[in-house]
Design a protein around this motif. Sequence first.
Motif, PDB file in Angstrom:
ATOM      1  N   LYS A  16      47.414  50.258  26.089  1.00 30.92           N
ATOM      2  CA  LYS A  16      46.196  50.183  26.879  1.00 30.92           C
ATOM      3  C   LYS A  16      46.499  50.602  28.309  1.00 30.92           C
ATOM      4  O   LYS A  16      47.589  50.368  28.823  1.00 30.92           O
ATOM      5  N   LYS A  17      45.506  51.191  28.948  1.00 34.13           N
ATOM      6  CA  LYS A  17      45.634  51.544  30.356  1.00 34.13           C
ATOM      7  C   LYS A  17      45.183  50.346  31.177  1.00 34.13           C
ATOM      8  O   LYS A  17      44.072  49.846  30.990  1.00 34.13           O
ATOM      9  N   ARG A  18      46.034  49.866  32.043  1.00 37.45           N
ATOM     10  CA  ARG A  18      45.717  48.726  32.888  1.00 37.45           C
ATOM     11  C   ARG A  18      45.029  49.233  34.155  1.00 37.45           C
ATOM     12  O   ARG A  18      45.540  50.092  34.856  1.00 37.45           O
ATOM     13  N   ILE A  19      43.863  48.681  34.444  1.00 36.12           N
ATOM     14  CA  ILE A  19      43.103  49.046  35.630  1.00 36.12           C
ATOM     15  C   ILE A  19      43.002  47.813  36.511  1.00 36.12           C
ATOM     16  O   ILE A  19      42.563  46.747  36.060  1.00 36.12           O
ATOM     17  N   ILE A  20      43.401  47.951  37.764  1.00 31.88           N
ATOM     18  CA  ILE A  20      43.334  46.835  38.704  1.00 31.88           C
ATOM     19  C   ILE A  20      42.150  47.045  39.638  1.00 31.88           C
ATOM     20  O   ILE A  20      42.038  48.073  40.292  1.00 31.88           O
ATOM     21  N   PHE A  21      41.272  46.052  39.671  1.00 30.01           N
ATOM     22  CA  PHE A  21      40.120  46.062  40.571  1.00 30.01           C
ATOM     23  C   PHE A  21      40.365  45.017  41.657  1.00 30.01           C
ATOM     24  O   PHE A  21      40.784  43.899  41.356  1.00 30.01           O
ATOM     25  N   LEU A  38      30.714  46.323  35.021  1.00 27.85           N
ATOM     26  CA  LEU A  38      31.629  47.407  34.681  1.00 27.85           C
ATOM     27  C   LEU A  38      32.716  46.928  33.722  1.00 27.85           C
ATOM     28  O   LEU A  38      32.971  47.542  32.694  1.00 27.85           O
ATOM     29  N   VAL A  39      33.340  45.815  34.049  1.00 24.02           N
ATOM     30  CA  VAL A  39      34.420  45.278  33.212  1.00 24.02           C
ATOM     31  C   VAL A  39      33.890  44.911  31.824  1.00 24.02           C
ATOM     32  O   VAL A  39      34.560  45.135  30.821  1.00 24.02           O
ATOM     33  N   GLY A  40      32.674  44.416  31.762  1.00 21.06           N
ATOM     34  CA  GLY A  40      32.076  44.052  30.478  1.00 21.06           C
ATOM     35  C   GLY A  40      31.802  45.240  29.576  1.00 21.06           C
ATOM     36  O   GLY A  40      31.698  45.086  28.363  1.00 21.06           O
ATOM     37  N   GLN A  46      41.065  50.326  24.702  1.00 15.71           N
ATOM     38  CA  GLN A  46      41.719  51.341  25.519  1.00 15.71           C
ATOM     39  C   GLN A  46      42.155  50.841  26.888  1.00 15.71           C
ATOM     40  O   GLN A  46      43.090  51.375  27.469  1.00 15.71           O
ATOM     41  N   PHE A  47      41.439  49.816  27.420  1.00 12.79           N
ATOM     42  CA  PHE A  47      41.684  49.404  28.793  1.00 12.79           C
ATOM     43  C   PHE A  47      41.949  47.910  28.910  1.00 12.79           C
ATOM     44  O   PHE A  47      41.395  47.111  28.154  1.00 12.79           O
ATOM     45  N   GLU A  48      42.794  47.553  29.857  1.00 13.47           N
ATOM     46  CA  GLU A  48      43.072  46.157  30.172  1.00 13.47           C
ATOM     47  C   GLU A  48      42.744  45.942  31.649  1.00 13.47           C
ATOM     48  O   GLU A  48      43.541  46.259  32.524  1.00 13.47           O
ATOM     49  N   PRO A  49      41.540  45.433  31.946  1.00 10.07           N
ATOM     50  CA  PRO A  49      41.174  45.245  33.350  1.00 10.07           C
ATOM     51  C   PRO A  49      41.862  44.022  33.954  1.00 10.07           C
ATOM     52  O   PRO A  49      42.015  42.994  33.306  1.00 10.07           O
ATOM     53  N   VAL A  50      42.283  44.170  35.201  1.00  2.83           N
ATOM     54  CA  VAL A  50      42.865  43.080  35.976  1.00  2.83           C
ATOM     55  C   VAL A  50      42.046  42.984  37.254  1.00  2.83           C
ATOM     56  O   VAL A  50      41.884  43.971  37.961  1.00  2.83           O
ATOM     57  N   ILE A  51      41.503  41.796  37.541  1.00  2.09           N
ATOM     58  CA  ILE A  51      40.682  41.614  38.727  1.00  2.09           C
ATOM     59  C   ILE A  51      41.432  40.743  39.721  1.00  2.09           C
ATOM     60  O   ILE A  51      41.914  39.672  39.385  1.00  2.09           O
ATOM     61  N   VAL A  52      41.509  41.245  40.945  1.00  2.00           N
ATOM     62  CA  VAL A  52      42.135  40.508  42.041  1.00  2.00           C
ATOM     63  C   VAL A  52      41.046  40.248  43.063  1.00  2.00           C
ATOM     64  O   VAL A  52      40.374  41.181  43.504  1.00  2.00           O
TER      65      VAL A  52
END
Length: 66
Positions: A16-21, A38-40, A46-52
Amino acid sequence: MEDKINPKEDNKNNLKKRIIFVVTQSELGGAQKFLSQLVGHLDSEQFEPVIVCGADGNGEILQMLP
């Protein structure tokens, strides 16, 4: 353990591509609402969102995230 650090060549296509927001405040505003939507809608296969989020605010964004 080395397999986890350096995945084998045949497994790279399945990662998975990790995306940091990053949002600066945790209170609920326009940017936070947009990020939640957006995250929903991201494909979790395909993607692993990370929220900071910053400490400013009351943490409402944490309750809205999937």
